[in-house]
Design a protein around this motif. Structure first.
Motif, PDB file in Angstrom:
ATOM      1  N   LEU A 255      53.163  -3.482 149.840  1.00  0.00           N
ATOM      2  CA  LEU A 255      53.742  -2.612 150.869  1.00  0.00           C
ATOM      3  C   LEU A 255      52.713  -2.284 151.944  1.00  0.00           C
ATOM      4  O   LEU A 255      53.010  -2.327 153.136  1.00  0.00           O
ATOM      5  CB  LEU A 255      54.246  -1.311 150.237  1.00  0.00           C
ATOM      6  CG  LEU A 255      55.587  -1.396 149.525  1.00  0.00           C
ATOM      7  CD1 LEU A 255      55.973  -0.023 149.005  1.00  0.00           C
ATOM      8  CD2 LEU A 255      56.677  -1.925 150.461  1.00  0.00           C
TER       9      LEU A 255
ATOM     10  N   GLY B 288      59.330  -4.846 164.897  1.00  0.00           N
ATOM     11  CA  GLY B 288      59.972  -5.401 163.707  1.00  0.00           C
ATOM     12  C   GLY B 288      59.957  -4.407 162.559  1.00  0.00           C
ATOM     13  O   GLY B 288      60.967  -4.184 161.892  1.00  0.00           O
ATOM     14  N   GLY B 289      58.794  -3.785 162.342  1.00  0.00           N
ATOM     15  CA  GLY B 289      58.651  -2.813 161.259  1.00  0.00           C
ATOM     16  C   GLY B 289      59.576  -1.631 161.458  1.00  0.00           C
ATOM     17  O   GLY B 289      60.206  -1.137 160.516  1.00  0.00           O
ATOM     18  N   LEU B 290      59.692  -1.199 162.709  1.00  0.00           N
ATOM     19  CA  LEU B 290      60.553  -0.062 163.046  1.00  0.00           C
ATOM     20  C   LEU B 290      62.012  -0.383 162.726  1.00  0.00           C
ATOM     21  O   LEU B 290      62.743   0.411 162.130  1.00  0.00           O
ATOM     22  CB  LEU B 290      60.393   0.242 164.539  1.00  0.00           C
ATOM     23  CG  LEU B 290      60.816   1.626 164.998  1.00  0.00           C
ATOM     24  CD1 LEU B 290      59.907   2.680 164.369  1.00  0.00           C
ATOM     25  CD2 LEU B 290      60.740   1.724 166.523  1.00  0.00           C
ATOM     26  N   LEU B 291      62.431  -1.605 163.108  1.00  0.00           N
ATOM     27  CA  LEU B 291      63.813  -2.013 162.875  1.00  0.00           C
ATOM     28  C   LEU B 291      64.102  -2.152 161.382  1.00  0.00           C
ATOM     29  O   LEU B 291      65.209  -1.886 160.921  1.00  0.00           O
ATOM     30  CB  LEU B 291      64.091  -3.341 163.594  1.00  0.00           C
ATOM     31  CG  LEU B 291      64.170  -3.228 165.118  1.00  0.00           C
ATOM     32  CD1 LEU B 291      64.128  -4.614 165.762  1.00  0.00           C
ATOM     33  CD2 LEU B 291      65.436  -2.487 165.533  1.00  0.00           C
ATOM     34  N   LEU B 292      63.084  -2.563 160.630  1.00  0.00           N
ATOM     35  CA  LEU B 292      63.267  -2.775 159.183  1.00  0.00           C
ATOM     36  C   LEU B 292      63.161  -1.482 158.385  1.00  0.00           C
ATOM     37  O   LEU B 292      63.719  -1.374 157.294  1.00  0.00           O
ATOM     38  CB  LEU B 292      62.193  -3.738 158.659  1.00  0.00           C
ATOM     39  CG  LEU B 292      62.583  -5.191 158.434  1.00  0.00           C
ATOM     40  CD1 LEU B 292      61.383  -5.939 157.868  1.00  0.00           C
ATOM     41  CD2 LEU B 292      63.765  -5.317 157.490  1.00  0.00           C
TER      42      LEU B 292
ATOM     43  N   ILE C  84      60.525   2.227 144.221  1.00  0.00           N
ATOM     44  CA  ILE C  84      59.337   1.761 143.482  1.00  0.00           C
ATOM     45  C   ILE C  84      58.212   2.796 143.496  1.00  0.00           C
ATOM     46  O   ILE C  84      57.124   2.535 143.007  1.00  0.00           O
ATOM     47  CB  ILE C  84      58.812   0.404 144.011  1.00  0.00           C
ATOM     48  CG1 ILE C  84      58.341   0.526 145.448  1.00  0.00           C
ATOM     49  CG2 ILE C  84      59.869  -0.674 143.878  1.00  0.00           C
ATOM     50  CD1 ILE C  84      57.522  -0.662 145.888  1.00  0.00           C
TER      51      ILE C  84
ATOM     52  N   GLY D  45      66.089   0.265 156.494  1.00  0.00           N
ATOM     53  CA  GLY D  45      66.563  -0.469 155.329  1.00  0.00           C
ATOM     54  C   GLY D  45      65.581  -0.447 154.174  1.00  0.00           C
ATOM     55  O   GLY D  45      65.960  -0.463 153.008  1.00  0.00           O
ATOM     56  N   LEU D  46      64.292  -0.399 154.529  1.00  0.00           N
ATOM     57  CA  LEU D  46      63.257  -0.442 153.480  1.00  0.00           C
ATOM     58  C   LEU D  46      63.107   0.882 152.740  1.00  0.00           C
ATOM     59  O   LEU D  46      62.666   0.911 151.597  1.00  0.00           O
ATOM     60  CB  LEU D  46      61.899  -0.812 154.093  1.00  0.00           C
ATOM     61  CG  LEU D  46      61.610  -2.292 154.298  1.00  0.00           C
ATOM     62  CD1 LEU D  46      60.270  -2.470 154.995  1.00  0.00           C
ATOM     63  CD2 LEU D  46      61.600  -3.031 152.958  1.00  0.00           C
TER      64      LEU D  46
ATOM     65  N   PRO E  29      62.075  -3.084 141.415  1.00  0.00           N
ATOM     66  CA  PRO E  29      63.244  -2.907 142.286  1.00  0.00           C
ATOM     67  C   PRO E  29      64.559  -3.315 141.618  1.00  0.00           C
ATOM     68  O   PRO E  29      64.722  -4.470 141.233  1.00  0.00           O
ATOM     69  CB  PRO E  29      62.945  -3.792 143.499  1.00  0.00           C
ATOM     70  CG  PRO E  29      61.620  -4.419 143.265  1.00  0.00           C
ATOM     71  CD  PRO E  29      60.998  -3.824 142.066  1.00  0.00           C
TER      72      PRO E  29
ATOM     73  N   PHE F 249      64.176   1.381 149.166  1.00  0.00           N
ATOM     74  CA  PHE F 249      63.407   0.490 148.302  1.00  0.00           C
ATOM     75  C   PHE F 249      62.018   1.079 148.023  1.00  0.00           C
ATOM     76  O   PHE F 249      61.540   1.105 146.887  1.00  0.00           O
ATOM     77  CB  PHE F 249      63.323  -0.880 148.981  1.00  0.00           C
ATOM     78  CG  PHE F 249      62.300  -1.806 148.397  1.00  0.00           C
ATOM     79  CD1 PHE F 249      62.404  -2.239 147.094  1.00  0.00           C
ATOM     80  CD2 PHE F 249      61.247  -2.254 149.168  1.00  0.00           C
ATOM     81  CE1 PHE F 249      61.456  -3.104 146.558  1.00  0.00           C
ATOM     82  CE2 PHE F 249      60.302  -3.112 148.645  1.00  0.00           C
ATOM     83  CZ  PHE F 249      60.416  -3.531 147.334  1.00  0.00           C
TER      84      PHE F 249
ATOM     85  N   ILE G 243      52.071  -5.334 154.175  1.00  0.00           N
ATOM     86  CA  ILE G 243      53.163  -5.555 155.122  1.00  0.00           C
ATOM     87  C   ILE G 243      53.106  -4.509 156.239  1.00  0.00           C
ATOM     88  O   ILE G 243      53.304  -4.812 157.412  1.00  0.00           O
ATOM     89  CB  ILE G 243      54.514  -5.555 154.377  1.00  0.00           C
ATOM     90  CG1 ILE G 243      54.586  -6.821 153.501  1.00  0.00           C
ATOM     91  CG2 ILE G 243      55.686  -5.496 155.352  1.00  0.00           C
ATOM     92  CD1 ILE G 243      55.710  -6.824 152.496  1.00  0.00           C
TER      93      ILE G 243
END
Lengths: 340, 340
Positions: free
Chosen positions: B241, B257-261, B272, B264-265, B125, B268, B244
């Motif tokens: 990945l 939480g995963g949906l909100l992140l 990779i 942004g992810l 990254p 990334f 997570i």
């Protein structure tokens, strides 16, 4: 009660943190003989005996000449306590090089062992793998790798409780004919030496990605490749966690997401924390050594001491010797014909 | 216009996916000579010429005998198209072994090169590192490693646009005296050969964790260690990945939480993804080769073709030769004294 000799010098957080770790371990019923600057170690506490040994061997000193030139250094005194029977195993927190030299000089190689090796259980989520050698022998020979297989298997069964561990030979391809010339020959020797062993199952070559797939319990390699591999695994997993944390911090939405995920992530973050495994085992000596990571807190240090005790009580050294003997893989003594 | 020879056989998703990748690349202004089973490749499309070559060399065939025994195989025909000047570079998607053999047999080593090497830009990254050799040479000699440094630097400057790349030698310690015997000698040779070079800066040894720290642009190692390292990096990042993702799926709280992140992810995750780098470059031949990953979709395949074109247009081969010549690191020809 099992006594463990602990060198308090060299830890990043200082000798007082090591002393705190020693007291934590002592509370679990181990006796600690603690070598370090007494003035900084606080009250010994129940089960901890302090030996004032302020001289520390720094990471930038040449390990061989420093160990030989400073018989009063804490790591040297701790190793001597093990060789003289005052302690059953050695735990250190400073320079790995100094620990290796002091241990080889004073604890000495076990009979029939070519070279000691450093073994570490790699924090792969859900599927820990014990990797050796991770740095003691940058150059190896076929017979060293064969012994590493048995040394790693004895550790995995005694300390990690894995019956008849699956051992793989790290290579750049899964087929027996893939690898460096040395690895191709080691594959052949391992097939032969392990065929009748009940100490381990040799599963053949394992590739880099096999280390995360749960296909082996122990992976054998030279100290050069093993060291690079270990540092890559630790660095990639820590870099990924930090990157994900940064992404979560970058927006309100991300912050909320990270918060909601963090409870679920916590056990995973702990699982891949190097501190959880208590450091690297030094195998192939007459008695055990454990090299904790310099960055450890008291909890990692206590873990290292308790792991050392487990290794002593479960007789890693004796198991290794018996398995190597049964496999005919001990180094022949001068004048004594090798087992066929 | 630059013509790239592409082997359509061997990709996990089949020849039709490679043909789709070729058409995507052609839409960006490259000409593709596509070798594979014409019946499965669809209409050639603008900029794509199809040569019917149904014979595929499978991953489980012995590459050396298969390439020699099947002159009509698509990979062999594609390599011959490059050697005969009908194409400027080779892109393949199947067995790396077969590609290596076909390329060495037909495209042949560049003058003064000891051994070709596979270079890949590792998806760390934010701080990509080009690693070579990742598998062509499990055993190396000092002079090979010296040449790899210049080959990797020419690739990094020509294709990745990095002026005077920082080159490190992968080792198990940062000090010049750390490493296997071979690596210690290679360190010395690199210091000497690169001292006056304006093609690269040799920064000394780099450890496994240095690969994620942005301290080098190119890391040089043997094909055994490089292959293990590459597979470990890819496997650890993908495993993290997936872990997570699993944690996020395990609870309603985690799912939210995963949906909100996830927004942004996403960049990334793409960063990779091995597909983003277009595969491995085969360096040290008279012309370029690119080995795409077998799992690539049409997008990764198109990327590999476009990277091959960039390598041709930016003259990786010529840059490598000139830098090695200036450094006196070309292999001496029989009867010709080595440059001093």
């Amino acid at each position: 009660m099992t006594v463990i000799a602990v060198d308090a010098n060299g830890a990043d957080l200082g000798p007082a943190e090591v002393a705190a770790g020693a007291r934590l371990a002592a509370a679990q019923g181990v006796e600690v003989l603690l070598f370090g600057p007494a003035a900084q170690l606080g009250a010994p506490g129940r089960g901890v005996e302090i030996v004032d040994a302020p001289r520390s061997i720094a990471k930038d000193e040449n390990p061989a000449s420093a160990v030989r030139g400073a018989p009063d250094a804490s790591i040297v005194q701790a190793a001597r306590a093990v060789s003289e029977g005052r302690a059953a195993a050695l735990v250190c927190n400073g320079s790995t090089g100094a620990a290796l030299v002091a241990a080889q000089l004073h604890i000495r190689r076990a009979p029939g062992i070519y070279r000691p090796a450093l073994a570490i259980t790699v924090p792969v989520p859900g599927r820990p793998v014990t990797l050796l050698d991770v740095g003691a022998n940058p150059d190896v020979r076929v017979e060293y790798l064969v012994q590493f297989a048995f040394m790693g298997a004895a550790y995995a069964s005694a300390v990690l409780g894995i019956a008849r561990p699956r051992v793989g030979l790290l290579s750049n391809g899964s087929e027996p004919e893939r690898g460096s010339q040395l690895v191709i020959e080691a594959h052949e020797a391992l097939l032969e030496r392990t065929a009748d062993s009940d100490a381990l199952t040799f599963v053949g070559n394992v590739e880099g990605d096999g280390l995360t797939q749960g296909v082996v319990d122990v992976a054998v390699t030279d100290g050069f490749t093993g060291n690079v591999t270990l540092k890559v695994i630790e660095a990639v997993s820590q870099t990924m966690l930090l990157t994900i944390r940064d992404i979560a911090q970058a927006s309100t939405r991300g912050k909320l997401g990270g918060l909601l995920l963090s409870g679920g992530l916590q056990p995973f973050v702990e699982e891949i924390d190097p501190e959880g495994q208590g450091g690297a085992y030094l195998l192939g000596l007459r008695q055990l050594g454990v090299v904790a990571h310099g960055s450890f807190t008291r909890h990692g240090i206590a873990r290292a001491i308790l792991r050392a005790r487990l290794g002593v009580e479960e007789d890693v050294v004796g198991r290794t010797h018996r398995a190597l003997d049964a496999a005919g893989a001990l180094r022949p003594r001068a004048g004594v014909p090798a087992a066929s």
